[in-house]
Scaffold this active site. Sequence first.
Site, PDB file in Angstrom:
ATOM      1  N   GLN A 188       0.828  -1.220   0.000  1.00 18.02           N
ATOM      2  CA  GLN A 188       0.000   0.000   0.000  1.00 18.02           C
ATOM      3  C   GLN A 188       0.856   1.262   0.000  1.00 18.02           C
ATOM      4  OE1 GLN A 188      -0.514  -2.663   1.942  1.00 18.02           O
ATOM      5  NE2 GLN A 188      -2.659  -2.977   2.425  1.00 18.02           N
ATOM      6  N   ASP A 229      -6.573   1.411  12.393  1.00 22.77           N
ATOM      7  CA  ASP A 229      -7.786   0.655  12.071  1.00 22.77           C
ATOM      8  C   ASP A 229      -8.706   0.512  13.275  1.00 22.77           C
ATOM      9  OD1 ASP A 229      -5.708  -0.260   9.954  1.00 22.77           O
ATOM     10  OD2 ASP A 229      -7.683  -0.762   9.173  1.00 22.77           O
ATOM     11  N   LYS A 240      -1.800  -1.358  10.162  1.00 26.75           N
ATOM     12  CA  LYS A 240      -1.171  -2.283   9.213  1.00 26.75           C
ATOM     13  C   LYS A 240       0.057  -2.978   9.810  1.00 26.75           C
ATOM     14  CE  LYS A 240      -2.294  -3.247   6.002  1.00 26.75           C
ATOM     15  NZ  LYS A 240      -3.096  -4.488   5.847  1.00 26.75           N
TER      16      LYS A 240
HETATM   17  O1  MRU Z   1      -5.427  -3.661   4.719  1.00 27.33           O
HETATM   18  P1  MRU Z   1      -5.694  -2.198   4.529  1.00 27.33           P
HETATM   19  O2  MRU Z   1      -5.026  -1.632   3.315  1.00 27.33           O
HETATM   20  O3  MRU Z   1      -7.160  -1.890   4.575  1.00 27.33           O
HETATM   21  O4  MRU Z   1      -5.026  -1.518   5.791  1.00 27.33           O
HETATM   22  C1  MRU Z   1      -5.125  -0.130   5.934  1.00 27.33           C
HETATM   23  C2  MRU Z   1      -4.365   0.423   7.067  1.00 27.33           C
HETATM   24  O5  MRU Z   1      -3.821  -0.293   7.879  1.00 27.33           O
HETATM   25  C3  MRU Z   1      -4.391   1.914   7.227  1.00 27.33           C
HETATM   26  O6  MRU Z   1      -3.193   2.362   7.780  1.00 27.33           O
HETATM   27  C4  MRU Z   1      -5.540   2.294   8.165  1.00 27.33           C
HETATM   28  O7  MRU Z   1      -6.727   1.720   7.730  1.00 27.33           O
HETATM   29  C5  MRU Z   1      -5.694   3.748   8.267  1.00 27.33           C
HETATM   30  S1  MRU Z   1      -6.466   4.443   6.841  1.00 27.33           S
HETATM   31  C6  MRU Z   1      -6.747   6.075   7.119  1.00 27.33           C
END
Ligand code: MRU
Length: 345
Positions: A188, A229, A240
């Site tokens: 990401q 999250d 993440k």
């Molecule tokens: O697996 P993902 O891409 O949905 O994980 C996203 C993350 O961990 C982001 O850092 C988190 O959701 C914050 S988004 C503002």
Amino acid sequence: MEYHAVRWDDEEDMLVLLDQRELPSGVEHILCRDVECVARAIEDLAVRGAPAIGIAAAFGLVLGSGGKESELSHAARRLISTRPTAVNLFWAIGRMLERALAVPEGVDLKKELLEEAKGILEEDIAANRTMGILGQALLPEKCSVLSHCNAGALATGGFGTALGVIRAARERGKEVKVFLDETRPILQGARLSSWELAEDGFDVTVICDSMAGALMRERKIDAVIVGADRIASNGDVANKIGTYSLAVLAKEHWVPFYVAAPWSTFDTSLASGEDIIIEERSGEEVRLLPGGKRIPDRIKVWNPAFDVTPAALVTAIISEKGIFRAPYDLKDMGENDPEGQDVII
Ligand code: MRU
């Protein structure tokens, strides 16, 4: 270039999702006319990032409202089953179902739900703007910042949380260089954060996740800033996978470690991060290697999508309600009960 992770098309009566699996090579969209399409897009990471997942699910319920109460309940269950860690998903579904319950008989349910979903989207952008204004004050006039995963416009209704703070700092004339962890296994950082910051003309450098320590040791990083999250009442932060390692490195090198997240990411029903469910994803994500190579099946892989960073490693949490510092007692900041939907469905 104008882009939206999640957009409602009034004319076509459908949800338009930017397919983030195709970035940065291609800009493609998924057109959702039913709840299953939205649920699959969340499961497959076409739409991802805690706030964006919640917003997409809210519109998913609009598509799944279909007139009958039982259909709405079925749609909610399907959406809840997609991903377990980001609390925004449960929060948004709970809020939508509460709105549905309040709709008087004879009033158009779908219209009411659409208004609520649009409200969730707009409020998220506003929260990010406020976080930006508050959070940018923590950054020096000239600085290099390290971020992980994607907590930007692509992960939210727009502007971003962690990347929103960086954007706001530049809007106030600060000179910010951005380093991005590539964020194995889905990349990401390398694919999404670099794309959206480069679109905005930022000075961006992508590093492999394993390079962060060396960068800090060379005193090249002034602050780490990430999204979240789910944040428990005591300030423990699920984000993440790899965020925890970064926080440990930041502490060792006296680099401030900031988390930026809207209030919809706080789960005040949880005393600590120990109770946060960590999503474990398919090992295929780890097995697949650059150049189409693959780790053979006889070798085990482990693929947790998130980790929990203990509050003790977090210098400050930036939200639209203010900036919190240890000792965190976030329960006092007001209720955010993501379990509310249990009562309703
Ligand atoms: O697996 P993902 O891409 O949905 O994980 C996203 C993350 O961990 C982001 O850092 C988190 O959701 C914050 S988004 C503002």
